[in-house]
Design a protein around this motif. Structure first.
Motif, mmCIF file in Angstrom:
data_model
loop_
_atom_site.group_PDB
_atom_site.id
_atom_site.type_symbol
_atom_site.label_atom_id
_atom_site.label_comp_id
_atom_site.label_asym_id
_atom_site.label_seq_id
_atom_site.Cartn_x
_atom_site.Cartn_y
_atom_site.Cartn_z
ATOM 1 N N LEU A 53 0.819 -1.359 -0.065
ATOM 2 C CA LEU A 53 -0.055 0.055 -0.142
ATOM 3 C C LEU A 53 0.783 1.223 -0.049
ATOM 4 O O LEU A 53 1.835 1.195 0.914
ATOM 5 N N VAL A 54 0.812 2.098 -0.934
ATOM 6 C CA VAL A 54 1.554 3.396 -1.146
ATOM 7 C C VAL A 54 0.665 4.411 -0.840
ATOM 8 O O VAL A 54 -0.355 4.761 -1.417
ATOM 9 N N ARG A 55 0.989 5.360 0.145
ATOM 10 C CA ARG A 55 0.303 6.766 0.213
ATOM 11 C C ARG A 55 0.822 7.758 -0.583
ATOM 12 O O ARG A 55 2.418 8.007 -0.423
ATOM 13 N N HIS A 56 0.281 8.503 -1.462
ATOM 14 C CA HIS A 56 0.781 9.505 -2.132
ATOM 15 C C HIS A 56 0.070 10.851 -1.743
ATOM 16 O O HIS A 56 -1.018 10.859 -1.250
ATOM 17 N N VAL A 57 1.204 11.792 -1.367
ATOM 18 C CA VAL A 57 0.571 13.283 -0.808
ATOM 19 C C VAL A 57 1.222 14.265 -2.133
ATOM 20 O O VAL A 57 2.307 14.072 -2.342
ATOM 21 N N GLU A 58 0.346 15.074 -2.288
ATOM 22 C CA GLU A 58 0.698 16.065 -3.307
ATOM 23 C C GLU A 58 0.068 17.500 -2.672
ATOM 24 O O GLU A 58 -0.751 17.627 -1.898
ATOM 25 N N MET A 59 0.836 18.690 -3.000
ATOM 26 C CA MET A 59 0.389 19.817 -2.765
ATOM 27 C C MET A 59 0.227 20.716 -3.907
ATOM 28 O O MET A 59 0.988 20.677 -4.788
ATOM 29 N N PHE A 60 -0.838 21.520 -3.777
ATOM 30 C CA PHE A 60 -1.023 22.526 -4.956
ATOM 31 C C PHE A 60 -0.019 23.671 -4.879
ATOM 32 O O PHE A 60 -0.168 24.431 -3.884
ATOM 33 N N GLN A 61 0.914 23.658 -5.826
ATOM 34 C CA GLN A 61 1.823 24.656 -5.773
ATOM 35 C C GLN A 61 2.031 25.480 -7.202
ATOM 36 O O GLN A 61 1.596 24.872 -8.303
ATOM 37 N N TRP A 62 2.781 26.570 -7.178
ATOM 38 C CA TRP A 62 3.333 27.035 -8.333
ATOM 39 C C TRP A 62 4.594 26.062 -8.906
ATOM 40 O O TRP A 62 5.310 25.524 -8.232
ATOM 41 N N ARG A 63 4.551 25.947 -10.249
ATOM 42 C CA ARG A 63 5.702 25.196 -10.990
ATOM 43 C C ARG A 63 6.084 26.115 -12.155
ATOM 44 O O ARG A 63 5.244 26.752 -12.829
ATOM 45 N N GLU A 64 7.295 25.828 -12.298
ATOM 46 C CA GLU A 64 7.896 26.751 -13.582
ATOM 47 C C GLU A 64 7.869 25.796 -14.720
ATOM 48 O O GLU A 64 8.390 24.689 -14.801
ATOM 49 N N VAL A 65 7.466 26.265 -15.826
ATOM 50 C CA VAL A 65 7.191 25.629 -16.902
ATOM 51 C C VAL A 65 7.879 26.180 -18.047
ATOM 52 O O VAL A 65 7.901 27.601 -18.481
ATOM 53 N N ARG A 66 9.185 25.507 -18.831
ATOM 54 C CA ARG A 66 9.907 25.990 -19.780
ATOM 55 C C ARG A 66 9.507 25.481 -21.008
ATOM 56 O O ARG A 66 9.426 24.455 -21.235
ATOM 57 N N VAL A 67 9.178 26.095 -22.083
ATOM 58 C CA VAL A 67 9.143 25.714 -23.439
ATOM 59 C C VAL A 67 10.124 26.491 -24.398
ATOM 60 O O VAL A 67 9.671 27.536 -24.700
ATOM 61 N N GLY A 68 11.232 26.261 -24.661
ATOM 62 C CA GLY A 68 12.222 26.768 -25.350
ATOM 63 C C GLY A 68 12.695 27.787 -24.674
ATOM 64 O O GLY A 68 13.168 27.531 -23.525
ATOM 65 N N THR A 69 12.568 28.998 -25.195
ATOM 66 C CA THR A 69 13.289 30.297 -24.408
ATOM 67 C C THR A 69 12.166 30.680 -23.441
ATOM 68 O O THR A 69 12.152 31.812 -22.695
ATOM 69 N N ASP A 70 10.890 30.265 -23.581
ATOM 70 C CA ASP A 70 9.553 30.825 -22.886
ATOM 71 C C ASP A 70 9.440 30.387 -21.673
ATOM 72 O O ASP A 70 9.675 28.908 -21.310
ATOM 73 N N VAL A 71 9.301 30.933 -20.551
ATOM 74 C CA VAL A 71 8.955 30.698 -18.932
ATOM 75 C C VAL A 71 7.602 31.153 -18.642
ATOM 76 O O VAL A 71 7.354 32.206 -18.725
ATOM 77 N N HIS A 72 6.869 30.048 -18.362
ATOM 78 C CA HIS A 72 5.587 30.669 -17.528
ATOM 79 C C HIS A 72 5.512 29.837 -16.310
ATOM 80 O O HIS A 72 6.084 28.845 -16.051
ATOM 81 N N TYR A 73 4.303 30.310 -15.713
ATOM 82 C CA TYR A 73 4.024 29.777 -14.149
ATOM 83 C C TYR A 73 2.515 29.457 -14.091
ATOM 84 O O TYR A 73 1.819 29.915 -14.745
ATOM 85 N N GLU A 74 2.335 28.095 -13.687
ATOM 86 C CA GLU A 74 1.211 27.610 -13.325
ATOM 87 C C GLU A 74 0.908 26.870 -11.964
ATOM 88 O O GLU A 74 2.001 26.430 -11.599
ATOM 89 N N GLN A 75 -0.112 26.822 -11.499
ATOM 90 C CA GLN A 75 -0.271 25.821 -10.380
ATOM 91 C C GLN A 75 -0.983 24.564 -10.654
ATOM 92 O O GLN A 75 -1.762 24.714 -11.508
ATOM 93 N N ASP A 76 -0.304 23.568 -10.041
ATOM 94 C CA ASP A 76 -0.748 22.058 -10.193
ATOM 95 C C ASP A 76 -0.415 21.404 -8.968
ATOM 96 O O ASP A 76 0.343 21.789 -7.987
ATOM 97 N N TRP A 77 -0.997 20.350 -9.031
ATOM 98 C CA TRP A 77 -0.641 19.153 -7.880
ATOM 99 C C TRP A 77 0.680 18.756 -8.030
ATOM 100 O O TRP A 77 0.944 18.109 -9.451
ATOM 101 N N VAL A 78 1.651 18.610 -7.068
ATOM 102 C CA VAL A 78 3.096 18.179 -7.340
ATOM 103 C C VAL A 78 3.367 17.515 -5.978
ATOM 104 O O VAL A 78 2.816 17.741 -4.765
ATOM 105 N N ASP A 79 4.107 16.312 -6.368
ATOM 106 C CA ASP A 79 4.071 15.207 -4.935
ATOM 107 C C ASP A 79 5.522 15.460 -4.504
ATOM 108 O O ASP A 79 6.062 14.591 -3.651
#
Length: 341
Positions: free
Chosen positions: A88-114
């Motif tokens: 049995l595996v317990r997974h815990v995630e928090m809703f956080q800001w994360r940095e997303v890079r696409v080439g030279t473009d950088v943007h920020y979005e909130q998502d569930w991250v473990d």
């Protein structure tokens, strides 16, 4: 020499060669199987049902198939969740800001991250701060006892079990303090007041369970426990696959052992003995001849097989040489008895 004697001699020679060929092919197949199996931990025994063969301290492996039997299910004590699963595996995630890079473009979005994301490492940390450490950690819980057939599985084999399904929590079992902090949302527990619209720092907890299914396990037995073969040359010493799998499926580099090996060995001795009998019949035709031929057949077949096993398995080689000596003893005994008359 008459034509009849010549034909009998030719037939005898052919039978001797055929018998020796049968024993040579049988032992070569057995040797190839043994050498290949040794790379994975040792000679393999197929175990059926709940049987547990007594193999003593010999270096054996077993292949056993059956449905997983979770005798002592795992418990997540913090959330009081007990489920009928091997792991049995317990997974815990928090809703956080994360940095997303696409080439030279950088943007920020909130998502569930473990895992906690350090916003100070972002290219643009301003306005994207994250809460920090998780108040609750993800964890893994092993069942106290899981069996396949008549064997229990060691932790290393439990962790190798394939698959994992998301399972919903038992809300009635939640401790009062956590029941007040979390609410159910599908197969998750969330701290969000509005689960459809989580906010920064909200937690999401879920559980993944290894399914109870039909498996084939290849491992080394220690009493009633299956463990990896730590001395296996392949560096692994075990395998776990879904379904009732043949040995060739589990270990594709290990050739099948010879079919009807015992019957083929007996046939080989009889062919050699019959061939020697035909060769001897023109020179000695009394009642001693059949036993002399049988002893010579055992001697030749045993000597050929014993030589083949040298350097591969001294115990198997010794068995064949003992058989060869027994054949020699029969020949000497009957020749002595014949000479006495």
């Amino acid at each position: 020499m008459s034509a009849r004697q010549w034909l009998a001699g030719l037939a005898g020679a052919v039978l001797v060669l055929a018998g020796l060929g049968v024993v040579a092919m049988t032992e070569q197949a057995a040797i190839e199987h043994r050498v290949a199996a040794e790379r994975h931990g040792g000679q393999v025994l197929d175990v059926q049902g709940d049987a547990r063969p007594d193999i003593g301290k010999d270096r054996y492996m077993v292949r056993v198939s059956g449905k997983l039997n979770v005798v002592e299910p795992p418990l997540d004590p913090e959330f009081n969740q007990r489920m009928a699963t091997p792991v049995l595996v317990r997974h815990v995630e928090m809703f956080q800001w994360r940095e997303v890079r696409v080439g030279t473009d950088v943007h920020y979005e909130q998502d569930w991250v473990d895992r906690p994301l350090d916003a100070s490492r972002f290219e643009k940390p301003a306005g994207h701060a994250n809460p920090g450490a998780f108040p609750i950690q993800g964890m893994q819980f092993d069942a106290g006892l899981v069996k396949v057939g008549g064997y229990a599985l060691a932790p290393a084999l439990l962790h190798a079990l394939p698959g994992g399904d998301l399972v919903g929590p038992d809300l009635k079992a939640l401790p009062a303090n956590l029941a007040a902090s979390f609410s159910s949302y599908g197969d998750y527990l969330v701290t969000s007041s509005s689960p459809e619209h989580p906010r920064l720092g909200d937690l999401r907890v879920s559980w993944e369970a290894v399914p109870v299914q039909l498996l084939t396990v290849f491992a080394r037995p220690q009493g009633d426990l299956l463990v990896p073969a730590s001395d296996a040359a392949d560096g692994k010493g075990y395998d776990v696959q879904v379904g009732d799998r043949r040995l060739i499926d589990v270990l594709p580099d290990v050739p099948e052992p010879p079919v009807f090996a015992v019957a083929r060995r007996i046939l080989a001795v009889l062919l050699v003995s019959l061939g020697i009998f035909l060769l001897l019949r023109s020179r000695m035709s009394d009642h001693h001849t059949p036993l002399i031929a049988l002893g010579a057949g055992v001697l030749l077949a045993g000597a050929v097989a014993g030589v083949m096993w040298l350097g591969k398995d001294l115990q198997a080689s010794a068995y064949w040489f003992v058989l060869a000596v027994a054949g020699l003893a029969i020949v000497v005994w009957r020749l002595h008895a014949r000479a006495a008359h």
